[in-house]
Scaffold this motif. Structure first.
Motif, mmCIF file in Angstrom:
data_model
loop_
_atom_site.group_PDB
_atom_site.id
_atom_site.type_symbol
_atom_site.label_atom_id
_atom_site.label_comp_id
_atom_site.label_asym_id
_atom_site.label_seq_id
_atom_site.Cartn_x
_atom_site.Cartn_y
_atom_site.Cartn_z
ATOM 1 N N MET A 44 61.391 43.344 50.609
ATOM 2 C CA MET A 44 61.178 41.993 49.847
ATOM 3 C C MET A 44 60.034 41.755 49.260
ATOM 4 S SD MET A 44 64.754 42.608 49.069
ATOM 5 C CE MET A 44 64.500 41.172 47.734
ATOM 6 N N VAL A 45 58.938 40.766 50.111
ATOM 7 C CA VAL A 45 57.870 40.733 49.555
ATOM 8 C C VAL A 45 57.115 41.672 49.117
ATOM 9 C CG1 VAL A 45 55.331 39.761 50.725
ATOM 10 C CG2 VAL A 45 57.411 39.375 51.946
ATOM 11 N N ARG A 46 57.250 42.763 49.475
ATOM 12 C CA ARG A 46 56.470 44.017 48.866
ATOM 13 C C ARG A 46 57.444 44.549 47.661
ATOM 14 N NH1 ARG A 46 55.031 48.157 53.739
ATOM 15 N NH2 ARG A 46 53.522 46.928 54.276
ATOM 16 N N MET A 47 58.178 43.947 47.151
ATOM 17 C CA MET A 47 58.606 45.023 45.685
ATOM 18 C C MET A 47 58.120 43.445 45.051
ATOM 19 S SD MET A 47 63.069 45.117 44.918
ATOM 20 C CE MET A 47 63.604 44.249 45.696
ATOM 21 N N ALA A 48 57.911 42.203 45.459
ATOM 22 C CA ALA A 48 57.863 41.206 44.399
ATOM 23 C C ALA A 48 56.081 41.153 44.769
ATOM 24 C CB ALA A 48 57.659 39.732 45.242
ATOM 25 N N ILE A 49 55.250 41.870 45.632
ATOM 26 C CA ILE A 49 53.713 42.058 45.393
ATOM 27 C C ILE A 49 53.637 43.015 44.383
ATOM 28 C CG2 ILE A 49 51.460 43.511 46.174
ATOM 29 C CD1 ILE A 49 52.877 41.252 49.023
ATOM 30 N N GLN A 50 54.772 44.448 44.143
ATOM 31 C CA GLN A 50 54.450 45.179 43.112
ATOM 32 C C GLN A 50 54.492 44.633 41.740
ATOM 33 O OE1 GLN A 50 53.362 48.168 44.166
ATOM 34 N NE2 GLN A 50 53.549 48.958 42.450
ATOM 35 N N ARG A 51 55.467 43.616 41.702
ATOM 36 C CA ARG A 51 56.062 43.816 40.000
ATOM 37 C C ARG A 51 54.617 41.961 39.910
ATOM 38 N NH1 ARG A 51 62.101 41.577 41.331
ATOM 39 N NH2 ARG A 51 62.734 43.581 40.716
ATOM 40 N N ILE A 52 53.980 41.863 40.941
ATOM 41 C CA ILE A 52 53.304 41.033 40.193
ATOM 42 C C ILE A 52 52.265 41.913 40.126
ATOM 43 C CG2 ILE A 52 51.124 39.903 41.813
ATOM 44 C CD1 ILE A 52 53.535 38.007 42.751
ATOM 45 N N TYR A 53 51.805 42.935 40.553
ATOM 46 C CA TYR A 53 50.589 43.688 40.621
ATOM 47 C C TYR A 53 50.802 44.076 38.822
ATOM 48 C CZ TYR A 53 48.944 44.215 45.401
ATOM 49 O OH TYR A 53 48.953 43.900 46.686
ATOM 50 N N VAL A 54 52.393 44.713 38.826
ATOM 51 C CA VAL A 54 52.057 45.499 37.333
ATOM 52 C C VAL A 54 52.051 44.158 36.538
ATOM 53 C CG1 VAL A 54 54.236 46.306 36.159
ATOM 54 C CG2 VAL A 54 53.920 47.169 37.951
ATOM 55 N N ASN A 55 52.662 42.807 36.152
ATOM 56 C CA ASN A 55 52.401 42.204 35.373
ATOM 57 C C ASN A 55 51.216 41.573 34.997
ATOM 58 O OD1 ASN A 55 55.169 41.772 35.437
ATOM 59 N ND2 ASN A 55 55.400 40.359 36.451
ATOM 60 N N ALA A 56 50.431 41.538 36.134
ATOM 61 C CA ALA A 56 48.638 41.373 36.573
ATOM 62 C C ALA A 56 47.925 42.455 34.918
ATOM 63 C CB ALA A 56 48.209 41.784 37.059
ATOM 64 N N LEU A 57 48.626 43.458 35.456
ATOM 65 C CA LEU A 57 47.933 44.714 35.112
ATOM 66 C C LEU A 57 48.284 45.063 33.376
ATOM 67 C CD1 LEU A 57 45.595 47.583 35.387
ATOM 68 C CD2 LEU A 57 47.883 48.629 35.711
#
Length: 188
Positions: A44-57
């Protein structure tokens, strides 16, 4: 590193950027999942991190109007094309674009070479078919090569549909065309 710096021009290649993101990922995951009874599951943490990465990009691209590699949004990487590399095929070509390379070969044959397949209407024949191969070695990995996977089938279908309108009429060119596209190097 922080998220914004991972998408800055300081990281010139996808590998450098991937290394920085992996280090950041490990630090964040370690922070939230270090406890023997963590509050959040690692996936779940990894999925949240991935979402944050995409939004930041996406935010960075909107703000700067450029991609992470510095290209403008309407700019494509140049493509280099070398033809007739293999003397025994009816056609061969090496495409290089960015850090991705594909070797395409074409063979022409008679109707017996038609690709036979079944669909809801029964047995069908294709006079043009493109096989796309993306072996693990093209991305520096070791893995099993076997039946085509979903990605390979999908990419092959897309390429086949893109090229089909350019084919000559069967009455003018009654041959079967088989094209193989082998990805020899890929970095996204």
């Amino acid at each position: 590193p922080d998220i914004e710096s991972c998408f800055s021009p300081d990281y010139q290649t996808k590998q450098e950027r991937g290394g920085a993101l992996s280090a950041l990922d490990a630090a964040i995951t370690g922070h939230f999942c270090a406890d023997p009874q963590p509050l959040f599951r690692r996936d779940m943490v990894r999925m949240a991190i991935q979402r944050i990465y995409v939004n930041a990009l996406v935010d960075r691209v909107k703000k700067t109007g450029t991609r992470v590699d510095g290209r403008q949004l309407d700019e494509v990487r140049p493509i280099a094309i070398e033809t007739s590399l293999l003397p025994r095929t009816h056609g061969s070509c090496l495409f290089t674009r960015g850090e991705t390379q594909a070797l395409a070969t074409t063979t022409i044959g008679d109707a017996r070479m038609s690709f036979k397949y079944q669909d809801l209407d029964g047995e069908q024949l294709k006079r043009f078919y493109l096989q796309y191969m993306f072996p693990p070695c093209s991305v520096g990995e070791v893995g099993k090569v076997g039946n085509p996977q979903r990605r390979e089938i999908g990419h092959g279908d897309l390429a086949e549909r893109a090229l089909s309108p350019a084919l000559p009429d069967p009455s003018d060119f009654p041959f079967v065309i088989r094209t193989e596209s082998l990805i020899t190097e890929s970095h996204g």
